[in-house]
Scaffold this motif. Sequence first.
Motif, PDB file in Angstrom:
ATOM      1  N   THR A   3      32.439 -25.334 -15.162  1.00  0.00           N
ATOM      2  CA  THR A   3      31.251 -24.949 -14.410  1.00  0.00           C
ATOM      3  C   THR A   3      30.061 -25.778 -14.865  1.00  0.00           C
ATOM      4  N   THR A   4      29.043 -25.847 -14.019  1.00  0.00           N
ATOM      5  CA  THR A   4      27.823 -26.575 -14.354  1.00  0.00           C
ATOM      6  C   THR A   4      26.639 -25.639 -14.203  1.00  0.00           C
ATOM      7  N   THR A   6      24.362 -25.659 -12.166  1.00  0.00           N
ATOM      8  CA  THR A   6      23.938 -25.399 -10.784  1.00  0.00           C
ATOM      9  C   THR A   6      24.967 -24.600  -9.982  1.00  0.00           C
ATOM     10  N   ASP A   7      26.089 -24.242 -10.575  1.00  0.00           N
ATOM     11  CA  ASP A   7      27.156 -23.579  -9.828  1.00  0.00           C
ATOM     12  C   ASP A   7      26.750 -22.223  -9.249  1.00  0.00           C
ATOM     13  N   HIS A   8      25.736 -21.604  -9.829  1.00  0.00           N
ATOM     14  CA  HIS A   8      25.303 -20.305  -9.317  1.00  0.00           C
ATOM     15  C   HIS A   8      24.461 -20.437  -8.052  1.00  0.00           C
ATOM     16  N   LEU A   9      24.059 -21.647  -7.736  1.00  0.00           N
ATOM     17  CA  LEU A   9      23.210 -21.880  -6.562  1.00  0.00           C
ATOM     18  C   LEU A   9      24.069 -22.019  -5.307  1.00  0.00           C
ATOM     19  N   VAL A  11      25.420 -23.622  -1.675  1.00  0.00           N
ATOM     20  CA  VAL A  11      25.520 -24.920  -1.011  1.00  0.00           C
ATOM     21  C   VAL A  11      24.714 -24.800   0.265  1.00  0.00           C
ATOM     22  N   ARG A 117      16.057 -34.383  -5.427  1.00  0.00           N
ATOM     23  CA  ARG A 117      16.498 -33.763  -6.666  1.00  0.00           C
ATOM     24  C   ARG A 117      15.285 -33.064  -7.278  1.00  0.00           C
ATOM     25  N   PRO A 132      19.435 -29.744  -9.772  1.00  0.00           N
ATOM     26  CA  PRO A 132      19.784 -29.203  -8.447  1.00  0.00           C
ATOM     27  C   PRO A 132      19.018 -29.937  -7.355  1.00  0.00           C
ATOM     28  N   ARG A 150      23.068 -26.322  -5.044  1.00  0.00           N
ATOM     29  CA  ARG A 150      24.000 -27.110  -5.859  1.00  0.00           C
ATOM     30  C   ARG A 150      24.485 -28.340  -5.104  1.00  0.00           C
ATOM     31  N   ALA A 151      24.499 -28.274  -3.770  1.00  0.00           N
ATOM     32  CA  ALA A 151      24.916 -29.392  -2.927  1.00  0.00           C
ATOM     33  C   ALA A 151      24.277 -29.209  -1.558  1.00  0.00           C
ATOM     34  N   GLY A 365      26.964 -35.047  -4.298  1.00  0.00           N
ATOM     35  CA  GLY A 365      26.634 -33.688  -3.868  1.00  0.00           C
ATOM     36  C   GLY A 365      25.908 -33.597  -2.553  1.00  0.00           C
TER      37      GLY A 365
END
Length: 454
Positions: A3-4, A6-9, A11, A117, A132, A150-151, A365
């Motif tokens: 995980t990174t 930003t994974d909680h954000l 797409v 970014r 992010p 995140r993307a 991303g």
Amino acid sequence: MSTTATDHLPVLVIGAGPAGLAAASHLLGRGIEPLVLEAGPGAGAAVREWAHLRLFSTWGEVVDPAAGKLLASTGWVAPDAKAYPTGGDWVERYLEPLAEALGGRVRYGATVTGVSRAGRDRIVDADREARPFAVHLAYAGGREERILARAVIDASGTWSTPGPAAASGLPALGEKAAAARIAYRVPDLRDPAVRARYAGRRTAVIGSGASAFTALAALADLAASEGGAGTKALWILRRGISGSTFGGGTADQLPARGALGLAAKAAVDEGHAEAVTGFRTEAIERDGDRLVLVAEDGRRLDPVDEIIVLTGFRPDLSFLGELRLDLDERLQAPVRLAPLIDPNQHSCGTVYPHGVKELSHAESGVYLVGMKSYGRAPTFLALTGYEQVRSVAAALAGDHEAAGRVELALPETGVCGGSGLFDQPETGETAGEGGCCAPVPVPLGTTGSAPSGG
């Protein structure tokens, strides 16, 4: 899977059209939370603008598999897979129910004005990939907002940026001043007000694709109808007329597309339309209440009352200026995708299915998908767009094997979508734009010249 930060954000998906809503469906199926931002008031806002046109793709070719699965869980009943929907059908029977199934993950009236970014403009390298995405939004009334993601999947299409009248790619001299008398879409002649605008008038149609065919056929029908006496079309072609000008005719592998070309040819043969060849528009001048087209070589045509410009579409890249995108200098499509879709070499049926590899940029991303990914190329298929977003969603989920796998098998004839003759019954006797799909709008089934959409 690692995980990174930003994974909680979410797409962020730009555009609630066919490709955007399909992307959200695939992401959700992968356990990734999407947030769809749509500038319009509802799902399929661009498709609604060509609701009167019929696709040459069937229902079975314009419903994304992941979206269909999500819809089935709500009790949705799929339309007859062999029937041909209009743009209006596509919205009402598929896109709107799909957006409802996604619920609060779709936000309307939200215009994306910039993507970057967070804390990094395009020249800064330091810590860039770990940051992010910052997406700036504008709402009616002037309210602004910034959302972190995140993307970013840009499925905003090209419908909002049609090509101009001039062959140079720039507006013709006087084109902006004459805007009130110029349309950039196939008119809906079922609308009494629109019908009155063209009935008994002389209209120039600029363009050589299926959208132009559709407009010529529609004006010819108007000329032959009660109250349409005096209606005349002037067909402006930048090249001469050859054996391929009207498409494949009865030999076309897509009968609907062939029928549209034949209808345009009939409009010329029967005197309802006059073809003007080798005419590259340079200026649009006023002659009292009428307009005069002037070519680069100085030729001047007799005055017309209205002009319909159907010269294709182009991507709006203005809000992506702070991202590092690898775009082909001609097509404005991702550089690895451009050779596969070059309209000088390919039609919609010969474009190989592709995915995240061809859609990736130096800025990891961020992905342009759907009609937007094709830049200025007019050969987009809806099914191709659905394969794109399936691959991108798999990559974002860390399933690189699935992302690199081709899961779309196109029929030998290709599957093209686009605007058809709106006065024909749902028998498939219809057609589309540009080469195959534009709105003509939309993806794989479309878009069709149009065009699509999203």
